[in-house]
Design a protein around this motif. Structure first.
Motif, PDB file in Angstrom:
ATOM      1  N   VAL A  91      18.085 -64.199 -36.066  1.00 43.47           N
ATOM      2  CA  VAL A  91      17.292 -64.975 -35.114  1.00 43.47           C
ATOM      3  C   VAL A  91      18.108 -66.128 -34.544  1.00 43.47           C
ATOM      4  CG1 VAL A  91      15.252 -66.425 -34.821  1.00 43.47           C
ATOM      5  CG2 VAL A  91      15.099 -64.340 -36.186  1.00 43.47           C
ATOM      6  N   ILE A 109      18.959 -66.837 -30.632  1.00 46.82           N
ATOM      7  CA  ILE A 109      18.601 -68.102 -29.989  1.00 46.82           C
ATOM      8  C   ILE A 109      19.824 -68.753 -29.357  1.00 46.82           C
ATOM      9  CG2 ILE A 109      17.893 -70.473 -30.493  1.00 46.82           C
ATOM     10  CD1 ILE A 109      15.827 -69.327 -32.423  1.00 46.82           C
ATOM     11  N   VAL A 166      10.427 -66.712 -29.001  1.00 52.05           N
ATOM     12  CA  VAL A 166      10.736 -65.692 -30.001  1.00 52.05           C
ATOM     13  C   VAL A 166       9.410 -65.138 -30.506  1.00 52.05           C
ATOM     14  CG1 VAL A 166      11.905 -65.149 -32.165  1.00 52.05           C
ATOM     15  CG2 VAL A 166      12.832 -66.935 -30.658  1.00 52.05           C
ATOM     16  N   ILE A 179      12.751 -63.021 -26.860  1.00 51.52           N
ATOM     17  CA  ILE A 179      13.390 -62.439 -28.037  1.00 51.52           C
ATOM     18  C   ILE A 179      12.289 -61.816 -28.877  1.00 51.52           C
ATOM     19  CG2 ILE A 179      14.666 -62.927 -30.173  1.00 51.52           C
ATOM     20  CD1 ILE A 179      15.907 -65.347 -28.651  1.00 51.52           C
ATOM     21  N   THR A 230      12.421 -74.010 -32.151  1.00 49.76           N
ATOM     22  CA  THR A 230      11.510 -72.881 -31.968  1.00 49.76           C
ATOM     23  C   THR A 230      10.931 -72.400 -33.294  1.00 49.76           C
ATOM     24  OG1 THR A 230      12.600 -72.066 -29.965  1.00 49.76           O
ATOM     25  CG2 THR A 230      11.392 -70.459 -31.263  1.00 49.76           C
ATOM     26  N   ILE A 232       8.628 -68.939 -34.652  1.00 45.52           N
ATOM     27  CA  ILE A 232       8.334 -67.587 -34.192  1.00 45.52           C
ATOM     28  C   ILE A 232       6.842 -67.431 -33.910  1.00 45.52           C
ATOM     29  CG2 ILE A 232       8.352 -65.152 -34.833  1.00 45.52           C
ATOM     30  CD1 ILE A 232      10.875 -65.745 -36.481  1.00 45.52           C
TER      31      ILE A 232
END
Length: 255
Positions: free
Chosen positions: A73, A77, A85, A110, A132, A134
């Motif tokens: 991840v 990013i 995401v 994403i 961020t 998820i």
């Protein structure tokens, strides 16, 4: 820079899959949008490229490791720091047309695809380097073998809304769940085409009348009736919005 989707998966060969065909596929080939995959196994630290382990506390199946998934991840990013995401999961918020529309207005997304029994919960609790967390999104109250098929559903719902993909601008505005003010979340009205008669059933005469005002009124009535019968939840919300309008009149833009 076109809208770009990056899919994090242990099965990168599944993509583009259906997204490589029809409108989405043509748009992909024409550079209207882009699709990349990151193989989560590439971020494993052992020679077997292990991404999962037995669940803490016991139980069936395997769980995707937080350290491996987290590294993947973070890499995604770093490549696309300004996009959401999303992890497809049955426990997430339901995917809506409004969310798909909002995603289509951004620069990309994403998508993290889980497998096995799921992903270590710490990945969802974690705030990544750009701030961020998820977003968990559900495409329905059922369970799939992994997040890849759900990711394709999410992407198809978004890509078809990108400028130049569908063609006619009015196509999206009159569909079920449209956020367009004139339809206000109603289900779509029925469609007909040639032949005029099939198996004893004919096209409704109003659609052959050439009277656009009558056709528009018929379509709205059909949309309202379908919504009332098939989706009482949507009908209740529609009625509440209508009652909230001045004197119960349709809001601006409604025919």
């Amino acid at each position: 820079m076109p809208f770009t989707a990056t899919v994090l998966t242990i099965l990168p060969d599944m993509f583009p899959g259906p997204l490589g065909h029809s409108l989405a596929g043509t748009a992909l080939n024409n550079g209207v949008w882009g699709l990349k995959t990151l193989d989560i196994r590439e971020f494993a630290s052992d020679k077997h490229r292990s991404v999962d382990d037995t669940p803490a506390g016991g139980g069936p199946g395997m769980v995707m490791r937080a350290d491996v998934v987290g590294r993947c991840v973070e890499d995604a990013i770093a490549r696309q720091p300004d996009v959401p995401v999303i992890a497809p999961t049955p426990r997430g918020k339901p995917l809506t047309q409004q969310r798909a529309k909002a995603l289509s207005e951004g620069s990309g997304v994403i998508l993290l695809c889980g497998r096995f029994e799921g992903i270590d919960e710490r990945v969802f609790d974690h705030t990544f380097s750009n701030g961020t967390q998820i977003e968990q999104v559900s495409i329905g109250d059922y369970v799939l073998s992994g997040g890849e098929m759900a990711a394709m559903v999410i992407l198809d719902s978004v890509v078809r809304l990108l400028p130049g993909v569908m063609g006619a601008a009015e196509s999206e505005s009159e569909e079920s769940f449209s956020v367009d003010a004139s339809w206000d979340g109603l289900l779509e009205y029925p469609h007909y085409t040639r032949p005029r008669e099939w198996e004893g059933r004919t096209i409704p005469e109003v659609l052959l009348s050439g009277n656009h005002a009558r056709i528009s009124a018929w379509r709205r009535a059909q949309a309202e009736e379908r919504t009332r019968l098939w989706r009482p939840d949507l009908w209740e919300a529609y009625e509440a919005r209508r009652e909230a309008s001045p004197k119960g009149k349709p809001r601006k833009g409604r025919s």
